[in-house]
Design an enzyme around this catalytic site. Structure first.
Site, short mmCIF file in Angstrom:
data_model
loop_
_atom_site.label_atom_id
_atom_site.label_comp_id
_atom_site.label_asym_id
_atom_site.label_seq_id
_atom_site.Cartn_x
_atom_site.Cartn_y
_atom_site.Cartn_z
N SER A 117 -4.23 -0.50 -8.61
CA SER A 117 -4.53 -0.87 -7.22
C SER A 117 -5.93 -1.48 -7.22
O SER A 117 -6.67 -1.33 -8.20
CB SER A 117 -4.52 0.41 -6.36
N TYR A 176 -6.26 9.32 -4.92
CA TYR A 176 -5.61 8.02 -5.18
C TYR A 176 -6.54 7.13 -6.02
O TYR A 176 -6.13 6.57 -7.04
CB TYR A 176 -5.26 7.35 -3.85
N1 LIG Z 1 1.54 -1.12 -0.81
C1 LIG Z 1 0.29 -1.34 -1.16
O1 LIG Z 1 -0.50 -1.90 -0.39
C2 LIG Z 1 -0.19 -0.97 -2.54
C3 LIG Z 1 -1.45 -1.47 -2.93
C4 LIG Z 1 -1.92 -1.18 -4.21
C5 LIG Z 1 -1.14 -0.44 -5.07
N2 LIG Z 1 0.08 0.04 -4.66
C6 LIG Z 1 0.85 0.79 -5.64
O2 LIG Z 1 2.11 0.18 -5.82
C7 LIG Z 1 3.09 1.16 -6.18
C8 LIG Z 1 4.28 1.04 -5.26
O3 LIG Z 1 3.87 1.28 -3.94
P1 LIG Z 1 4.72 0.87 -2.65
O4 LIG Z 1 3.76 0.30 -1.69
O5 LIG Z 1 5.92 0.11 -3.04
O6 LIG Z 1 5.07 2.34 -2.12
P2 LIG Z 1 6.45 3.00 -1.64
O7 LIG Z 1 6.04 4.30 -1.06
O8 LIG Z 1 7.25 2.06 -0.81
O9 LIG Z 1 7.24 3.20 -3.01
C9 LIG Z 1 6.85 4.16 -3.95
C10 LIG Z 1 8.08 4.58 -4.73
O10 LIG Z 1 7.69 5.57 -5.68
C11 LIG Z 1 8.65 6.61 -5.63
N3 LIG Z 1 8.08 7.86 -6.10
C12 LIG Z 1 7.14 8.63 -5.49
N4 LIG Z 1 6.92 9.74 -6.20
C13 LIG Z 1 7.74 9.70 -7.28
C14 LIG Z 1 7.96 10.54 -8.40
N5 LIG Z 1 7.30 11.71 -8.53
N6 LIG Z 1 8.86 10.16 -9.32
C15 LIG Z 1 9.55 9.01 -9.19
N7 LIG Z 1 9.37 8.16 -8.17
C16 LIG Z 1 8.48 8.51 -7.22
C17 LIG Z 1 9.07 6.67 -4.18
O11 LIG Z 1 10.29 7.37 -4.02
C18 LIG Z 1 9.15 5.20 -3.83
O12 LIG Z 1 10.41 4.65 -4.14
C19 LIG Z 1 2.37 2.52 -6.09
O13 LIG Z 1 1.93 2.91 -7.38
C20 LIG Z 1 1.18 2.21 -5.20
O14 LIG Z 1 0.10 3.09 -5.43
C21 LIG Z 1 0.56 -0.21 -3.42
#
Ligand SMILES: NC(=O)c1ccc[n+]([C@@H]2O[C@H](COP(=O)([O-])OP(=O)(O)OC[C@H]3O[C@@H](n4cnc5c(N)ncnc54)[C@H](O)[C@@H]3O)[C@@H](O)[C@H]2O)c1
Length: 243
Positions: A139, A152
């Site tokens: 991130s 985080y």
């Molecule tokens: N959305 C953003 O703005 C953003 C920005 C920077 C980084 N990220 C990173 O991108 C990645 C995806 O985020 P997103 O926005 O798609 O979030 P999201 O919440 O839509 O998806 C996250 C997914 O991870 C799964 N998950 C959670 N805990 C789990 C576990 N213990 N085992 C297996 N699966 C698990 C959830 O079920 C979900 O499908 C994450 O690592 C997040 O930190 C997101």
């Protein structure tokens, strides 16, 4: 011909959000894709939509035994694994003084320990494939600080360092490891957050990114097009961290 025709890729957290976009894009470009997630219905539905070159497997990324099982079943179905996207992640919002140890540890467990277990679980299979690319989703929180999400930020900085260490250890086996640093991306994780919307509005590209924009970057890193990149940080944040 697809850009990742020969690849077999596991995407954690692949049932929704960015992970689902990664799975879709990789499948469209010819990869065999394993969607691994705790969300059983969403994961199975996406695999059914993508067809015979996709498989859903339940996985809690914090469970080492479950990782062993997933890699074994994936290899049996599609052959040795050549790609892993460690994407599963959670966030917990609280100022440091109010953050419980349990909530801090939970975020570290999923976001940091999950990435460690994933890399550890796939390396032997990648060695059998003769080639590998691991993409660890960090991130901008792995590059700078953000108030109220200490666990985080700690986990995402860790993922950045772990990727560099793994890149050094695995290069001898033709396995590359890179970290991806998204800024604000429109998924359920940030959809309801006013703070995310206001961060996006102040950056040079003044809007949230889309999961598809991140999928383009992940596709490049899984493909052989990125063959000279390992241990590197790939940022897609609308210019937020330039400020
Ligand atoms: N959305 C953003 O703005 C953003 C920005 C920077 C980084 N990220 C990173 O991108 C990645 C995806 O985020 P997103 O926005 O798609 O979030 P999201 O919440 O839509 O998806 C996250 C997914 O991870 C799964 N998950 C959670 N805990 C789990 C576990 N213990 N085992 C297996 N699966 C698990 C959830 O079920 C979900 O499908 C994450 O690592 C997040 O930190 C997101």
């Amino acid at each position: 011909m697809g850009r990742v025709d020969s690849k077999h890729v596991i995407v954690t957290g692949g049932a929704r959000g960015m992970g689902a976009a990664f799975a879709r894009r990789l499948a469209t470009e010819g990869a065999r894709v394993v969607i691994a997630d705790v969300l059983l219905e969403e994961g199975a539905a996406l695999a059914a939509e993508l067809g015979e070159n996709a498989l859903f497997l339940p996985l809690d990324v914090t469970d080492e035994g479950a990782w062993t099982e997933v890699v074994a079943v994936a290899e049996e179905r599609f052959g040795p694994v050549s790609g892993l996207v460690n994407n599963a992640g959670i966030v917990h919002v609280d100022p440091i003084e109010e953050l419980s140890e349990a909530d801090y540890r939970k975020v570290i467990d999923v976001n940091q320990v999950g990435v460690f277990l994933g890399m550890k679980a796939v390396v032997a299979s990648m060695r059998r494939a003769g080639v590998g690319s691991i993409v660890n989703i960090s991130s901008t929180g792995g590059l700078i600080g953000y108030s109220n999400i200490l666990g985080y930020v700690a986990s995402k900085w860790a993922v950045r360092g772990m990727s560099k260490t793994a890149a050094q250890e695995f290069a001898v086996d033709n396995i590359r490891v890179n970290s991806v640093h998204p800024g604000i991306v429109a998924t359920e994780m940030v959809a309801t957050s006013e703070r995310s919307q206001s961060i996006a509005s102040t950056q040079p590209i003044a809007r949230p990114g889309t999961p598809e924009e991140l999928a383009n970057l992940v596709l490049f890193l899984i493909s052989d097009e990125s063959s000279y990149s390992t241990g590197s940080e790939f940022i897609a944040d609308g210019g937020f961290t330039t400020q």
